[in-house]
Design a protein around this motif. Structure first.
Motif, PDB file in Angstrom:
ATOM      1  N   GLU A  46       0.931 -20.037 -10.631  1.00  0.00           N
ATOM      2  CA  GLU A  46       2.216 -19.881  -9.958  1.00  0.00           C
ATOM      3  C   GLU A  46       3.155 -18.986 -10.764  1.00  0.00           C
ATOM      4  O   GLU A  46       3.901 -18.186 -10.204  1.00  0.00           O
ATOM      5  CB  GLU A  46       2.855 -21.250  -9.723  1.00  0.00           C
ATOM      6  N   ILE A  47       3.124 -19.110 -12.084  1.00  0.00           N
ATOM      7  CA  ILE A  47       3.953 -18.254 -12.935  1.00  0.00           C
ATOM      8  C   ILE A  47       3.502 -16.804 -12.794  1.00  0.00           C
ATOM      9  O   ILE A  47       4.316 -15.898 -12.667  1.00  0.00           O
ATOM     10  CB  ILE A  47       3.896 -18.720 -14.410  1.00  0.00           C
ATOM     11  N   THR A  48       2.195 -16.583 -12.774  1.00  0.00           N
ATOM     12  CA  THR A  48       1.657 -15.235 -12.599  1.00  0.00           C
ATOM     13  C   THR A  48       2.082 -14.668 -11.251  1.00  0.00           C
ATOM     14  O   THR A  48       2.449 -13.505 -11.144  1.00  0.00           O
ATOM     15  CB  THR A  48       0.122 -15.241 -12.719  1.00  0.00           C
ATOM     16  N   ALA A  49       2.054 -15.492 -10.193  1.00  0.00           N
ATOM     17  CA  ALA A  49       2.457 -15.033  -8.860  1.00  0.00           C
ATOM     18  C   ALA A  49       3.912 -14.592  -8.846  1.00  0.00           C
ATOM     19  O   ALA A  49       4.270 -13.622  -8.193  1.00  0.00           O
ATOM     20  CB  ALA A  49       2.223 -16.127  -7.825  1.00  0.00           C
ATOM     21  N   GLN A  50       4.795 -15.301  -9.610  1.00  0.00           N
ATOM     22  CA  GLN A  50       6.198 -14.915  -9.660  1.00  0.00           C
ATOM     23  C   GLN A  50       6.386 -13.570 -10.346  1.00  0.00           C
ATOM     24  O   GLN A  50       7.293 -12.820 -10.030  1.00  0.00           O
ATOM     25  CB  GLN A  50       7.006 -15.968 -10.413  1.00  0.00           C
ATOM     26  N   ASP A  51       5.552 -13.266 -11.320  1.00  0.00           N
ATOM     27  CA  ASP A  51       5.675 -12.038 -12.097  1.00  0.00           C
ATOM     28  C   ASP A  51       4.924 -10.862 -11.483  1.00  0.00           C
ATOM     29  O   ASP A  51       4.987  -9.757 -12.002  1.00  0.00           O
ATOM     30  CB  ASP A  51       5.157 -12.261 -13.522  1.00  0.00           C
ATOM     31  N   THR A  52       4.207 -11.094 -10.397  1.00  0.00           N
ATOM     32  CA  THR A  52       3.425 -10.040  -9.775  1.00  0.00           C
ATOM     33  C   THR A  52       4.357  -8.985  -9.173  1.00  0.00           C
ATOM     34  O   THR A  52       5.275  -9.322  -8.443  1.00  0.00           O
ATOM     35  CB  THR A  52       2.513 -10.616  -8.669  1.00  0.00           C
ATOM     36  N   PRO A  53       4.132  -7.708  -9.481  1.00  0.00           N
ATOM     37  CA  PRO A  53       5.012  -6.656  -8.945  1.00  0.00           C
ATOM     38  C   PRO A  53       4.755  -6.405  -7.457  1.00  0.00           C
ATOM     39  O   PRO A  53       3.730  -6.809  -6.910  1.00  0.00           O
ATOM     40  CB  PRO A  53       4.625  -5.428  -9.774  1.00  0.00           C
ATOM     41  N   ASP A  54       5.729  -5.729  -6.836  1.00  0.00           N
ATOM     42  CA  ASP A  54       5.566  -5.339  -5.432  1.00  0.00           C
ATOM     43  C   ASP A  54       4.367  -4.408  -5.305  1.00  0.00           C
ATOM     44  O   ASP A  54       4.009  -3.695  -6.231  1.00  0.00           O
ATOM     45  CB  ASP A  54       6.806  -4.597  -4.938  1.00  0.00           C
ATOM     46  N   THR A  55       3.762  -4.420  -4.120  1.00  0.00           N
ATOM     47  CA  THR A  55       2.643  -3.535  -3.818  1.00  0.00           C
ATOM     48  C   THR A  55       3.089  -2.560  -2.741  1.00  0.00           C
ATOM     49  O   THR A  55       3.759  -2.942  -1.787  1.00  0.00           O
ATOM     50  CB  THR A  55       1.432  -4.348  -3.306  1.00  0.00           C
ATOM     51  N   ILE A  56       2.724  -1.298  -2.893  1.00  0.00           N
ATOM     52  CA  ILE A  56       3.020  -0.309  -1.862  1.00  0.00           C
ATOM     53  C   ILE A  56       1.745  -0.038  -1.077  1.00  0.00           C
ATOM     54  O   ILE A  56       0.711   0.296  -1.647  1.00  0.00           O
ATOM     55  CB  ILE A  56       3.560   0.993  -2.473  1.00  0.00           C
ATOM     56  N   VAL A  57       1.833  -0.216   0.236  1.00  0.00           N
ATOM     57  CA  VAL A  57       0.709   0.037   1.129  1.00  0.00           C
ATOM     58  C   VAL A  57       1.056   1.250   1.981  1.00  0.00           C
ATOM     59  O   VAL A  57       2.073   1.252   2.677  1.00  0.00           O
ATOM     60  CB  VAL A  57       0.415  -1.186   2.035  1.00  0.00           C
ATOM     61  N   SER A  58       0.245   2.297   1.905  1.00  0.00           N
ATOM     62  CA  SER A  58       0.445   3.486   2.738  1.00  0.00           C
ATOM     63  C   SER A  58      -0.082   3.182   4.129  1.00  0.00           C
ATOM     64  O   SER A  58      -1.236   2.798   4.291  1.00  0.00           O
ATOM     65  CB  SER A  58      -0.302   4.683   2.154  1.00  0.00           C
ATOM     66  N   CYS A  59       0.770   3.358   5.132  1.00  0.00           N
ATOM     67  CA  CYS A  59       0.412   3.012   6.504  1.00  0.00           C
ATOM     68  C   CYS A  59       0.380   4.254   7.387  1.00  0.00           C
ATOM     69  O   CYS A  59       1.136   5.197   7.178  1.00  0.00           O
ATOM     70  CB  CYS A  59       1.425   2.028   7.080  1.00  0.00           C
ATOM     71  N   THR A  60      -0.478   4.211   8.377  1.00  0.00           N
ATOM     72  CA  THR A  60      -0.523   5.245   9.397  1.00  0.00           C
ATOM     73  C   THR A  60      -0.720   4.552  10.742  1.00  0.00           C
ATOM     74  O   THR A  60      -1.270   3.454  10.806  1.00  0.00           O
ATOM     75  CB  THR A  60      -1.653   6.272   9.132  1.00  0.00           C
ATOM     76  N   SER A  61      -0.234   5.168  11.788  1.00  0.00           N
ATOM     77  CA  SER A  61      -0.367   4.561  13.110  1.00  0.00           C
ATOM     78  C   SER A  61      -1.739   4.854  13.691  1.00  0.00           C
ATOM     79  O   SER A  61      -2.331   5.886  13.413  1.00  0.00           O
ATOM     80  CB  SER A  61       0.713   5.090  14.042  1.00  0.00           C
ATOM     81  N   GLY A  62      -2.235   3.918  14.482  1.00  0.00           N
ATOM     82  CA  GLY A  62      -3.501   4.109  15.150  1.00  0.00           C
ATOM     83  C   GLY A  62      -3.356   4.026  16.660  1.00  0.00           C
ATOM     84  O   GLY A  62      -4.331   4.048  17.392  1.00  0.00           O
ATOM     85  N   PRO A  92      -8.945   3.336  -8.779  1.00  0.00           N
ATOM     86  CA  PRO A  92      -7.859   2.435  -9.174  1.00  0.00           C
ATOM     87  C   PRO A  92      -6.541   3.187  -9.303  1.00  0.00           C
ATOM     88  O   PRO A  92      -6.497   4.336  -9.729  1.00  0.00           O
ATOM     89  CB  PRO A  92      -8.315   1.903 -10.539  1.00  0.00           C
ATOM     90  N   GLY A  93      -5.462   2.531  -8.893  1.00  0.00           N
ATOM     91  CA  GLY A  93      -4.142   3.148  -8.979  1.00  0.00           C
ATOM     92  C   GLY A  93      -3.694   3.824  -7.703  1.00  0.00           C
ATOM     93  O   GLY A  93      -2.510   4.070  -7.518  1.00  0.00           O
ATOM     94  N   GLU A  94      -4.637   4.144  -6.810  1.00  0.00           N
ATOM     95  CA  GLU A  94      -4.266   4.734  -5.527  1.00  0.00           C
ATOM     96  C   GLU A  94      -3.844   3.617  -4.580  1.00  0.00           C
ATOM     97  O   GLU A  94      -4.364   2.503  -4.665  1.00  0.00           O
ATOM     98  CB  GLU A  94      -5.450   5.492  -4.913  1.00  0.00           C
ATOM     99  N   PRO A  95      -2.888   3.901  -3.667  1.00  0.00           N
ATOM    100  CA  PRO A  95      -2.456   2.845  -2.751  1.00  0.00           C
ATOM    101  C   PRO A  95      -3.520   2.552  -1.692  1.00  0.00           C
ATOM    102  O   PRO A  95      -4.317   3.412  -1.327  1.00  0.00           O
ATOM    103  CB  PRO A  95      -1.200   3.431  -2.102  1.00  0.00           C
ATOM    104  N   ALA A  96      -3.519   1.306  -1.240  1.00  0.00           N
ATOM    105  CA  ALA A  96      -4.384   0.935  -0.123  1.00  0.00           C
ATOM    106  C   ALA A  96      -3.852   1.625   1.136  1.00  0.00           C
ATOM    107  O   ALA A  96      -2.673   1.937   1.230  1.00  0.00           O
ATOM    108  CB  ALA A  96      -4.377  -0.574   0.059  1.00  0.00           C
ATOM    109  N   ARG A  97      -4.707   1.891   2.111  1.00  0.00           N
ATOM    110  CA  ARG A  97      -4.308   2.525   3.368  1.00  0.00           C
ATOM    111  C   ARG A  97      -4.516   1.540   4.510  1.00  0.00           C
ATOM    112  O   ARG A  97      -5.590   0.976   4.649  1.00  0.00           O
ATOM    113  CB  ARG A  97      -5.132   3.778   3.627  1.00  0.00           C
ATOM    114  N   LEU A  98      -3.471   1.373   5.320  1.00  0.00           N
ATOM    115  CA  LEU A  98      -3.532   0.465   6.457  1.00  0.00           C
ATOM    116  C   LEU A  98      -3.352   1.268   7.736  1.00  0.00           C
ATOM    117  O   LEU A  98      -2.327   1.919   7.923  1.00  0.00           O
ATOM    118  CB  LEU A  98      -2.447  -0.603   6.340  1.00  0.00           C
ATOM    119  N   THR A  99      -4.370   1.250   8.609  1.00  0.00           N
ATOM    120  CA  THR A  99      -4.275   1.892   9.919  1.00  0.00           C
ATOM    121  C   THR A  99      -3.802   0.830  10.899  1.00  0.00           C
ATOM    122  O   THR A  99      -4.507  -0.138  11.164  1.00  0.00           O
ATOM    123  CB  THR A  99      -5.631   2.478  10.351  1.00  0.00           C
TER     124      THR A  99
END
Length: 170
Positions: A46-62, A92-99
């Motif tokens: 739970e402590i680790t979850a609080q310290d977890t940084p934001d994640t950026i997800v690159s999105c595109t429309s489908g 590693p280090g590249e953002p995930a892509r969400l269609t």
């Protein structure tokens, strides 16, 4: 590449941008699950979850309906629930892509004060004014590329030519 169907809640980082082939792209800021109560008996996980940084997800429309909503109704700071296919990056280090196949607005952000970039509508067309550029990109509201206007006075001419060539439909 690892893919999976998922639903993600997050905040829009910047104005969604039109992309080729009638799509739109934007970045979604995803925060780890909030731990609502601070408790002295928190586990290491739970402590680790609080310290977890934001994640950026690159999105595109489908989907054309999603693209239309992204280009016409979504602003930075809006809280969205998006559903689609997530492609994990191979590097590693590249953002995930969400269609995205489905989009739901959960909450709207404050009205943004834009200083350097402004997106404006001309009927069924969108234009992007940038402080550091003289030329103005012009797209249809559905994201189709129209061209670059040399100055604000040339926007109407560019739109008129596009409508003549394409039969008047944006």
């Amino acid at each position: 590449m690892d893919t999976k169907h998922c639903t993600v809640d997050g905040w829009v980082d910047a104005i969604p941008a039109p992309s080729p082939r009638g799509t739109a792209t934007f970045d979604l800021i995803v925060r780890p699950a909030d731990i609502s109560a601070v408790d002295a008996d928190l586990t290491d996980a739970e402590i680790t979850a609080q310290d977890t940084p934001d994640t950026i997800v690159s999105c595109t429309s489908g989907d054309s309906r999603v693209t239309h909503e992204l280009l016409n109704g979504i602003q930075p700071g809006d809280l969205l629930r998006v559903t689609g296919t997530l492609d994990q990056p191979q590097t590693p280090g590249e953002p995930a892509r969400l269609t995205i196949g489905a989009l739901e607005v959960l909450d709207t952000g404050l009205i943004p004060v834009l200083r350097d970039t402004v997106m404006d509508r001309y009927g069924d067309y969108c234009v992007i004014f940038e402080a550091d550029r003289d030329q103005i990109p012009v797209f249809t509201a559905s994201g189709q590329w129209v061209g670059l206007a040399d100055n604000p006075d040339a926007i109407a001419t560019l739109i008129d030519i596009h409508e003549r060539v394409n039969g008047g439909d944006a």
